[in-house]
Structure formats: C-alpha cells, structure tokens
Design a protein around this motif. Structure first.
Motif, short mmCIF file in Angstrom:
data_model
loop_
_atom_site.label_atom_id
_atom_site.label_comp_id
_atom_site.label_asym_id
_atom_site.label_seq_id
_atom_site.Cartn_x
_atom_site.Cartn_y
_atom_site.Cartn_z
N PRO A 1 0.98 -1.32 0.12
CA PRO A 1 0.16 0.09 0.06
C PRO A 1 0.98 1.33 0.02
N LYS A 2 2.03 1.14 -0.05
CA LYS A 2 3.03 2.53 0.17
C LYS A 2 3.21 3.17 -1.20
N ALA A 3 2.79 2.62 -2.19
CA ALA A 3 3.02 3.21 -3.60
C ALA A 3 1.61 3.96 -3.63
N ASN A 4 1.61 4.80 -4.59
CA ASN A 4 0.37 5.63 -5.15
C ASN A 4 0.38 4.81 -6.70
N THR A 5 -0.73 4.20 -6.77
CA THR A 5 -1.10 3.28 -7.99
C THR A 5 -2.63 3.08 -8.07
N TRP A 6 -3.01 2.47 -9.35
CA TRP A 6 -4.21 2.22 -9.46
C TRP A 6 -4.50 1.16 -8.56
N TYR A 7 -3.83 0.29 -7.98
CA TYR A 7 -4.06 -0.22 -6.80
C TYR A 7 -4.87 0.17 -5.75
N THR A 8 -3.99 1.30 -5.37
CA THR A 8 -4.73 2.12 -4.10
C THR A 8 -5.83 3.28 -4.54
N GLY A 9 -5.81 3.30 -5.99
CA GLY A 9 -6.84 4.18 -6.59
C GLY A 9 -6.45 5.83 -6.52
N THR A 10 -5.44 5.96 -6.27
CA THR A 10 -4.71 7.31 -6.26
C THR A 10 -4.47 7.92 -7.61
N ASN A 11 -4.73 7.04 -8.65
CA ASN A 11 -4.56 7.65 -9.92
C ASN A 11 -5.76 8.21 -10.54
N ILE A 12 -7.03 8.14 -9.69
CA ILE A 12 -8.11 8.67 -9.94
C ILE A 12 -8.56 10.03 -9.05
N ALA A 13 -8.76 11.08 -9.68
CA ALA A 13 -9.08 12.03 -8.46
C ALA A 13 -10.30 12.02 -7.76
N GLY A 14 -10.47 11.91 -6.77
CA GLY A 14 -11.49 11.91 -5.73
C GLY A 14 -11.79 10.48 -5.21
N LYS A 15 -10.96 9.52 -5.79
CA LYS A 15 -11.31 8.10 -5.53
C LYS A 15 -10.60 8.01 -4.00
N PRO A 16 -11.36 7.25 -3.25
CA PRO A 16 -10.77 7.19 -1.71
C PRO A 16 -9.24 6.12 -1.76
N ARG A 17 -8.43 6.69 -1.11
CA ARG A 17 -7.11 5.91 -0.97
C ARG A 17 -7.23 4.59 -0.37
N PHE A 18 -7.24 3.47 -1.01
CA PHE A 18 -7.46 2.26 -0.27
C PHE A 18 -6.89 1.07 -1.13
N PHE A 19 -6.24 0.17 -0.36
CA PHE A 19 -5.96 -1.04 -1.22
C PHE A 19 -6.76 -2.40 -0.63
N PRO A 20 -7.53 -2.42 -1.85
CA PRO A 20 -8.87 -3.23 -1.70
C PRO A 20 -8.58 -4.93 -2.24
N ILE A 21 -7.07 -5.12 -2.36
CA ILE A 21 -6.69 -6.38 -2.94
C ILE A 21 -6.21 -7.63 -1.68
N PHE A 22 -6.80 -8.53 -1.75
CA PHE A 22 -6.33 -9.74 -1.03
C PHE A 22 -4.83 -10.32 -1.38
N ALA A 23 -4.01 -9.73 -0.27
CA ALA A 23 -2.60 -10.07 -0.73
C ALA A 23 -1.89 -11.39 -0.17
N GLY A 24 -2.88 -12.21 0.27
CA GLY A 24 -2.54 -13.13 1.11
C GLY A 24 -2.38 -14.55 0.23
N GLY A 25 -2.30 -14.40 -1.02
CA GLY A 25 -1.99 -15.43 -2.24
C GLY A 25 -3.06 -16.23 -2.46
N LEU A 26 -3.07 -16.59 -3.81
CA LEU A 26 -4.41 -17.39 -4.57
C LEU A 26 -4.55 -18.59 -3.76
N ASN A 27 -3.50 -19.36 -3.32
CA ASN A 27 -3.61 -20.65 -2.63
C ASN A 27 -4.50 -20.35 -1.22
N LYS A 28 -4.13 -19.28 -0.54
CA LYS A 28 -4.98 -19.10 0.70
C LYS A 28 -6.30 -18.65 0.61
#
Length: 545
Positions: free
Chosen positions: A493-520
C-alpha cells in the motif's frame, strides 16, 4: 425458480445474465450452460476477449507466461492450442479467446455492442432488472459481473485535448486499423506498464518520439523468446500436474518462489542471484527473496540493484536519473516487463520530459505545452491507465436491497465478502472482484476458480429451493478486516498506484486486494462451500415467503 419463458412486460426472463465476455465471462457462460441454466451475456465490444479485445496498442503483450495465462478446465483445449512465445502478444491472446469461443460455441448466447446502464434489485420478486443503452431489459435471478479490474480507461485528463488537430489515441481503446507512425512526431503520455510497452515499438517507426513521464516505473527485461517444439511437448504432457501446482501456489503460476530471506545469503551471493535473474528476464525477481514485499531494507537492496542497471543502460546521466524511480518500494506498483525500454532512450529520435519538474499545462492544436516549452506533435498517445478494480462496476447504476446503491456502499472503497458477493446485493456475483487476489494472481485461474465457486453456490441454492443469498454483514466486515490487515503487513500500500486508487481524482485511497496469495484465498472460498455457506444468509424475500 428457473426462468425459461419468453418476454414478460417487455423484459426477457433469465436464470443468469453475465456482464462481460473476457476470460471470466466466457468461462462463466460455459459453466452456466452446463448447469442447465437459461443464460445470456452482454458485451460492450463486438467480440470476445475483454481487455485483449480493446488493448491493441503497439507492443501490447501479457506479462504472465503464456503457459500459465490460459484456461485449465479443458484438457482438449490445453492440448489443441499451442503458444508461440513465452510471453504472448495481444494478437495471439485474442486469437486464443476466439478459438475458445468457437470451440464452445459461446457467441450464440452473447449480445455484443451492448452495455448495461442500470441494475435494480426487486425485493418483492427477488429478481434483478437490468437495462441496457440499447433499451433491452432483462429480469434475472442471478447477475454476474465479469467486468474485470481493467476495463474503464482513465482518459487523457489534460486541458485542450479536444482541440488537437493531429491524431489522438488512447491505449485502452486503440483503433482496429493499423496506425502508421512513419515520418511523424509522436508524444506518449504515461510510463506505466502500457507506456513501457508502447515506447520501444513507436520509437523504431517515428521521426521523433517525446515521452512525457510523471512517476517513473521500475521495469525489468522480459527477455521474450519463441517456444521450441520440444518444450511445448513437455509442457503439454505435464499440463495437469503443472495446473495443480499453479492452483496451489501463491501467484497461480509455475514460476519458482523461494522461502529464502534476502539477508540469509551473503552480499556476493545475493548480487549473483539478482544478476542471474536480470539476465534470465521475466518476473524471477519476485521469487528471489521471500521478504521482498515485507522487509523495507531487503526491498531497498533489490531496488538499488535495478537503479544501477538503469544507470548502466541509459547513456545520458540526466536522462538515466529522470528514469530512475525513488520514493516507493519496488513491486509495490504493478511489476513491469519491457523489451528494450531503457535502451530506447539512447536513440537520437527519443526525448524524455520530466513532468514533475516540467508539467504538462495543455494540449494545443499542434502539440503539447509544458511549463517551459511547446512540443510540436502529429500524434498523441494517452497511456494513462485505468480506473482500476472498481471503475467498471461504479460506472453502472446498481441498486441493491432496500434501495441502497453500490456507489453509496463503496463510497469509502470497495467492500465485499471474498471479492465474490456483497451484503445488501442478493444474488449479485463478481468474478475477479476488487477484494479478491485480482491483479496479484494469475487472472485466468482466478476467473475459473471464481466461476466454479459461483456454480457451487447456485447448486446449493437450488438443492435447498432457496431464491437467493447474500453475505452476512459481520462476515463481510471480518473479511475486509483481514484484507486490510494482510496488506498492512506488506509494502504494497505504500505506493500511489491504480491498486490504491490514487490515479483517479477523488477516489478514496485504499488497497482493496487480498494479498495473502491465491492458494490461501482458494482455501477460504472452499471452506465456505464445504461448511454450507456459513458466511451467508438467505434474502429477506426468502424469509418472508
């Protein structure tokens, strides 16, 4: 509970309507047919393929190995189709999608050139009413959003684009005809993964190329190669075993991932490992050290290695410095693979503009004006990215139970249970939704797993004569807490990317992806099915019946 009749009140009744015909929607259509459901799909394009239908820009290529980035459900398809390269280009991936659509005869149940505008849940009848731009109306029991994480291009948010007198192209909506850059002055805005693929190709054709960069990306050499017949035969012989390994891996691929922390090896050894990975190409860096995305010091060492490679590759020190990323962890932004990207800036016809120190002010009739200069251009290419993860669903007016809109529910960021369903939106399913592994996993395998889970859920409903289902609010809340907690343990979450929505004006900054792995993630979804869907509740309409 099966809708099989003709139109009622101007609406077409169906068991299931699927929105989108990328890889997820195509497989969902195939599975729904096999269940005996009355099913249709709608697709905004005029053919299948999803993002690979739209992304026809020069150099478009997948950064997942082709032997991983394909369906696993049919051994016949796996044996019949042969990939030509380690990393397939867009035309070959689109040809593959069309081959599958032909093989499964999918198009007869698809309305192409059709875009949904409104989706409203009828509480009393436990049905979704879906309307399209063309005036079609559907009333369906199960609504499946297979719209993908990257289907709404961001556009060129620069004043004056409408008055440009030359050719203006958007990478995510590239024309179907060949674009000729010979003898032309071309400007590319954006240096994410798309811009990094476009630049080397256009530079070879254009008279002059100007690259407008705001945030530099870390990119690694792809080292793409043709696949020889012996290798392909070996892969096909062992496809079932390879697929089983991929499904139970962290990323959903067969690329090796180590359990070795960076500081567990000597300085000389880690330098050798990184040099070998650089020379081999691809995303081997991601599997080199187990703590790369969790230990800032380890991440800094790998990032510094790539920075040194940029300095070694780019001849002009000032250009090399401008291309060198700082201020965010390597791989916290989407990992990029390139084919001669840094080398391209050694060409005499290529110029780099640093938009952090010399920002674009406007597009004029004849080019682009920055704070210090006007660059005359014949062609402008916007490689400006997407409204990722949530953009496609938020673009539709979706209203769930009790009149609550999706835009209201997601005002602070995407929320769901398992990235598959949302509390308050009965029988609305998502394939590769925002809160699943999404962009961090092999997308095709994730699509298959999600569609299979949806079928298991519908089987459960039909077996118990239940009209509908939705997550319990407390289950959704607990899952979202898990998503956030896992993300916060990492550097993602430490980078400003489309992952966190910071590339879109007014979009809430949030990392909405499950980062625990596809297996889990697969284990969590399987547990829900095996235990009779404890995280879900039947709809109010069912309770009142």
């Amino acid at each position: 509970m099966t809708n099989t009749g003709g139109q009622t009140g101007g609406a077409t009744p169906l068991d299931m309507l699927i929105i989108g015909q990328g890889f997820g929607g195509m497989y969902m259509l195939h599975k729904a047919r096999g269940m005996g459901l009355s099913v249709r799909a709608i697709e905004a394009g005029d053919n299948v393929g999803g993002v690979w239908y739209w992304n026809r820009y020069p150099g478009a290529r997948c950064d997942v190995m082709s032997i991983d980035y394909c369906y696993s459900f049919s051994n016949e398809i796996m044996q019949d189709w042969t990939w030509s390269e380690q990393f397939a280009a867009q035309p070959e991936i689109l040809a593959y999608a069309n081959y599958v659509a032909d093989k499964l005869d999918l198009r007869r149940d698809v309305l192409f050139n059709t875009r949904a505008t409104t989706m409203r849940y009828d509480d009393a009848r436990a049905l979704w009413r879906v309307e399209t731009e063309g005036g079609e109306v559907f009333e369906v029991t199960y609504l499946v959003m297979a719209t993908g994480p990257l289907s709404v291009p961001k556009g060129i948010d620069v004043p004056g684009a409408e008055r440009f007198g030359g050719e203006l192209y958007l990478s995510g909506r590239w024309p179907h005809h060949t674009v000729d850059f010979a003898g032309k002055r071309v400007g590319v805005i954006g240096t994410g993964s798309t811009g990094i693929q476009i630049v080397p190709v256009v530079a070879q054709q254009a008279q002059a190329l100007t690259v407008f960069q705001r945030t530099p990306s870390f990119t690694l050499p792809m080292r793409n190669r043709k696949l020889d017949a012996g290798y392909v035969a070996q892969i096909k012989e062992h496809y079932p075993q390879l697929r089983a390994l991929a499904r139970n891996s962290f990323t959903g691929g067969v690329r090796a991932i180590t359990s070795r922390p960076l500081f567990s090896v000597s300085v000389a050894e880690r330098e050798r490992l990184m040099s070998d990975a650089w020379d081999r190409g691809g995303l081997e860096f991601l599997g080199l050290f187990s703590d790369l995305l969790f230990n800032q010091q380890a991440n800094d060492i790998v990032a510094d290695f790539v920075r040194r490679k940029i300095a070694e590759t780019v001849h002009d020190p000032e250009t090399a410095a401008t291309l060198t990323p700082h201020g965010y962890p390597i791989f916290a932004r989407r990992p990029c693979l390139d084919s001669g990207y840094y080398e391209t800036f050694n060409r005499d016809n290529v110029t780099l503009v640093d938009c952090l120190t010399d920002p674009i002010q406007e597009i004029t009739a004849t080019g682009i004006r920055t704070a210090t200069a006007h660059i005359d251009l014949d062609v402008i290419i916007g490689a400006t990215g997407y409204d990722g993860l949530t953009g496609a669903m938020m673009a539709v007016d979706i209203t769930g139970r009790d009149g609550r809109s999706l835009r209201e529910k997601w005002a602070g960021g995407a929320q769901s249970y398992l990235g598959l369903m949302m509390a308050g939106f009965p029988n609305l399913f998502m394939i590769a939704g925002a809160n699943g592994p999404s962009a961090l996993a092999n997308f095709v395998l994730l699509n298959e797993q999600n569609a299979d889970w949806i079928c298991d859920c519908i089987d459960h409903l039909r077996a118990h004569a239940l009209p509908g289902i939705e997550p319990r609010p407390e289950a959704e809340s607990a899952y979202m807490h898990t998503v956030v907690a896992i993300a916060e343990q990492s550097l993602m979450p430490k980078a400003n990317t489309w992952y966190t929505g910071t590339n879109i004006a007014g979009k809430p900054r949030f990392f909405p992806i499950f980062a625990g792995g596809l297996n889990k993630y697969r284990e969590m979804c399987a547990d829900e099915v095996a235990n009779g869907f404890p995280g879900f509740v039947t709809t109010r309409a069912d309770a009142d019946a």
